[in-house]
Enzyme design. Sequence first.
Site, short mmCIF file in Angstrom:
data_model
loop_
_atom_site.label_atom_id
_atom_site.label_comp_id
_atom_site.label_asym_id
_atom_site.label_seq_id
_atom_site.Cartn_x
_atom_site.Cartn_y
_atom_site.Cartn_z
N THR A 50 -0.92 -3.32 -10.91
CA THR A 50 -0.47 -2.29 -11.84
C THR A 50 0.99 -2.52 -12.25
O THR A 50 1.39 -2.20 -13.37
CB THR A 50 -0.62 -0.89 -11.22
OG1 THR A 50 -1.99 -0.69 -10.88
CG2 THR A 50 -0.17 0.21 -12.16
N TYR A 138 -4.16 -6.37 1.21
CA TYR A 138 -4.81 -5.94 -0.03
C TYR A 138 -6.11 -6.72 -0.18
O TYR A 138 -6.10 -7.92 -0.46
CB TYR A 138 -3.87 -6.19 -1.21
CG TYR A 138 -4.30 -5.60 -2.54
CD1 TYR A 138 -5.42 -4.78 -2.67
CD2 TYR A 138 -3.54 -5.86 -3.68
CE1 TYR A 138 -5.78 -4.26 -3.90
CE2 TYR A 138 -3.90 -5.33 -4.91
CZ TYR A 138 -5.01 -4.53 -5.02
OH TYR A 138 -5.36 -4.01 -6.24
N LYS A 166 -5.08 -1.88 1.82
CA LYS A 166 -5.45 -1.29 0.53
C LYS A 166 -6.84 -1.81 0.21
O LYS A 166 -7.04 -3.01 0.00
CB LYS A 166 -4.46 -1.66 -0.58
CG LYS A 166 -4.85 -1.04 -1.91
CD LYS A 166 -3.90 -1.41 -3.05
CE LYS A 166 -4.38 -0.79 -4.36
NZ LYS A 166 -3.52 -1.19 -5.51
N VAL A 206 -3.79 4.46 -2.52
CA VAL A 206 -2.78 3.76 -3.32
C VAL A 206 -3.35 3.74 -4.73
O VAL A 206 -4.30 3.01 -5.01
CB VAL A 206 -2.50 2.34 -2.82
CG1 VAL A 206 -1.50 1.64 -3.74
CG2 VAL A 206 -2.01 2.34 -1.39
#
Length: 306
Positions: A50, A138, A166, A206
Site C-alpha cells: 500500500t 508477511y 500479517k 493491518v
Amino acid sequence: MTSSHPFGRALCAMVTPFTADGALDLDGARRLAAGLVDAGCDGLVLSGTTGESPTTSDDEKTALVRAVVQAVGDRAVVVAGVGTPDTRHTLELARAAEAAGAAGLLVVTPYYSRPPQTAVAAHFRRVADAVGVPLMLYDIPGRTGTRVEPDTMLSLAEHPRIVAVKDCAYDLLGSSKVIAGSGLAYYSGCEELNLPLYAVGGAGFVSTVANVATPQLRAVLDAHDAGDNAAATALHQATLPLTELMMASGLPGTVTAKALLGTLGLPGGPVREPLQPAAPGVVDGLLEAYEELTGRQLDKVPQSRT
C-alpha cells in the site's frame, strides 16, 4: 503492548504521500500519520505494498520512517516494511529502518524466485538475527508466489524476535493451526477476514481500508472484545461494501485509498507509475460507500496532491 498484541490491535497499512510532481511528501506523511493515530490506530505500517514500496528508494523509505516516528512519538508503534527478494538488500533496509526509529519490521516472503521453505525460513532468520526489534512476517502467496507453510511458521516462532504475522494466505485452517501451536500474533491483512481471524485468536488487523475508516474497523474488534458477537458481526458486515470497492474491484488498494484520501482533502497525492489514478466514476462509488459507512455526507473536493 501485550505479548498477544505486540503491535496493538488496529494497524494501518499507510499510503506514502507524494507531492503533485511525484516527490516524497514528508509533511503530508506526518499529518496523515498523526491523523490516523488520532482516529484510533495503534500502529502504522510503512512501505508495504500500500505504501508503494516497489517504487520508493531506500533513502525515501528511511526518511519516511524518521518523519512518521517524529510525528507520532510514543502514541503508536511504527513498523517499517523492509521486504525485498534479495536477502542482502533486505538486511540493509532492516538495519536502516531500525536506526531511523522503527519499533518493528514487516518482512515479506522473498518474491519471484520462489525459494523452497528451508530458504524462506533462513531468509527470515537472517533478518531477525541482524536487528534488535521484533519482526512481523508477511505471508501473501498471491503476490510473492510462495506460501510460508504452517509448519515453517511454527518453526520460525521459536525465534525470539519473530513475533507476528500479517496474514494474507486465505487459509483459516492453517492460520488457526499456527495460532494454536505458537505464540505468534496473527494480524489479518484481508479486511473481509478481520473478524473471522480475530474470533479464532488473531491479534487484530493491518488494513489498507484503515487509511479512511479506522474507527469503523476498530469498532468491530471492540464489540468482539466486549462479548457482543451480534454487534461485532453487524459492524463487520457494514464495512464490507467499502472493503469490496477498495480491495476487490480490480484496482490496487493503493489506488483506491489515495483516490478517497484526495477526495476527502487528506494527504496522499498521486500514485507512482506503473500505477494509474482511479477514474472519476470509481471515485464517486468509493465516496458513496464511504459516506454510507461513516454516516458523513461530504461535498466532493478537488483531489489533494499534498
